[in-house]
Scaffold this active site. Structure first.
Site, PDB file in Angstrom:
ATOM      1  N   GLU A  16       0.955  -1.401   0.045  1.00  0.00           N
ATOM      2  CA  GLU A  16       0.403  -0.254  -0.071  1.00  0.00           C
ATOM      3  C   GLU A  16       0.914   1.937   0.074  1.00  0.00           C
ATOM      4  O   GLU A  16       1.303   1.401   0.938  1.00  0.00           O
ATOM      5  CB  GLU A  16      -0.753  -0.099   1.482  1.00  0.00           C
ATOM      6  CG  GLU A  16      -2.256   1.360   1.452  1.00  0.00           C
ATOM      7  CD  GLU A  16      -2.435   1.080   2.497  1.00  0.00           C
ATOM      8  OE1 GLU A  16      -2.908   2.483   2.984  1.00  0.00           O
ATOM      9  OE2 GLU A  16      -2.683   0.268   3.467  1.00  0.00           O
ATOM     10  N   LYS A  60     -11.086  -2.248   6.358  1.00  0.00           N
ATOM     11  CA  LYS A  60      -9.674  -1.229   7.832  1.00  0.00           C
ATOM     12  C   LYS A  60     -10.013  -0.624   8.500  1.00  0.00           C
ATOM     13  O   LYS A  60     -11.159  -0.267   8.833  1.00  0.00           O
ATOM     14  CB  LYS A  60      -8.891  -0.385   6.879  1.00  0.00           C
ATOM     15  CG  LYS A  60      -7.709  -0.089   7.341  1.00  0.00           C
ATOM     16  CD  LYS A  60      -7.292   1.358   6.603  1.00  0.00           C
ATOM     17  CE  LYS A  60      -6.242   1.998   7.444  1.00  0.00           C
ATOM     18  NZ  LYS A  60      -6.198   2.966   6.281  1.00  0.00           N
ATOM     19  N   THR A 120      -5.269   6.030   1.788  1.00  0.00           N
ATOM     20  CA  THR A 120      -5.306   7.329   2.640  1.00  0.00           C
ATOM     21  C   THR A 120      -5.744   8.069   0.710  1.00  0.00           C
ATOM     22  O   THR A 120      -5.634   8.811   0.750  1.00  0.00           O
ATOM     23  CB  THR A 120      -3.995   8.188   2.612  1.00  0.00           C
ATOM     24  OG1 THR A 120      -2.804   7.176   3.717  1.00  0.00           O
ATOM     25  CG2 THR A 120      -4.532   9.294   3.627  1.00  0.00           C
ATOM     26  N   ARG A 133      -0.068  10.434   0.331  1.00  0.00           N
ATOM     27  CA  ARG A 133       0.279  11.095   1.248  1.00  0.00           C
ATOM     28  C   ARG A 133       1.644  12.585   1.148  1.00  0.00           C
ATOM     29  O   ARG A 133       1.801  13.419   1.632  1.00  0.00           O
ATOM     30  CB  ARG A 133       1.305  10.625   2.707  1.00  0.00           C
ATOM     31  CG  ARG A 133      -0.071  10.302   3.134  1.00  0.00           C
ATOM     32  CD  ARG A 133       0.078  10.111   4.515  1.00  0.00           C
ATOM     33  NE  ARG A 133      -1.013   8.916   5.116  1.00  0.00           N
ATOM     34  CZ  ARG A 133      -0.703   8.390   6.249  1.00  0.00           C
ATOM     35  NH1 ARG A 133       0.603   7.940   7.422  1.00  0.00           N
ATOM     36  NH2 ARG A 133      -1.473   7.527   6.797  1.00  0.00           N
TER      37      ARG A 133
END
Length: 197
Positions: A34, A121, A61, A38
């Site tokens: 993953e 998640k 994200t 960011r």
């Protein structure tokens, strides 16, 4: 979620070659990676990591439809969000993109199930009450399975993975901030991969 016990959660700032990093993680036994959106280099890292044989590269994200569109354009094979938005669930479904939204309470879990999901998640895992909280949350939702992420360490990961409702964990400890030594990363990743044995 069943390909490896730990999904490395990466915040890439350009200090490490993404192709070499992906090769290292795949060789160590952690093929699902993953890359969090960011940093400015995240989308390019996804594109480059997709060239690595055996790697399954996703975007983390993901906060909006625009970000999901960018992730898909970069070749992301799955998407992960810190929270649950029905628009992102629907978009992922329409684009046939595996999607893992974050949940931390029963309401979000019920909304996700109502939207057709059964994989989530659990985030932020430790500060949301840890294993005890997830066990209580999962109790009424027998088909739901989770990837806890947030605050999990090499020392605590095995306790999470021992839970029936947990298929894998997110591992931000695999690569520490500013770390560039691929040999060190390999050993840490190999130890994480062994948690599934």
């Amino acid at each position: 979620m069943r390909c490896a016990p730990v999904i490395p959660v990466l915040v890439l700032d350009g200090q490490v070659d993404p192709v070499a990093l992906a090769e290292t993680l795949v060789e160590a036994g952690l093929p699902v990676i993953e890359v969090t959106l960011r940093t400015p280099s995240a989308l390019d890292a996804i594109r480059r990591m997709r060239t690595v044989e055996g790697a399954i590269i996703g975007a983390g994200t993901v906060l909006s439809a625009a970000m999901m569109e960018q992730a898909i354009g970069a070749g992301a094979q799955f998407a992960v969000s810190p929270g649950l938005l029905d628009g992102l669930v629907r978009m992922a479904s329409e684009r046939d993109l595996p999607y893992l939204p974050g949940v931390a309470n029963a309401t979000d879990l019920m909304i996700g199930i109502d939207l057709g999901l059964d994989r989530f998640k659990f985030f932020p895992a430790e500060s949301s009450g840890g294993i005890a909280a997830l066990s209580a949350l999962a109790g009424p939702f027998l088909d739901a399975r989770f990837c806890p992420t947030g605050g999990i360490t090499a020392e605590t990961a095995s306790a999470w993975l021992a839970r029936t409702e947990v298929l894998c964990v997110g591992g931000s400890w695999i690569i520490r901030a500013g770390e560039t030594d691929l040999a060190v990363i390999f050993e840490r990743a190999r130890a994480a991969a062994a948690l599934g044995e």
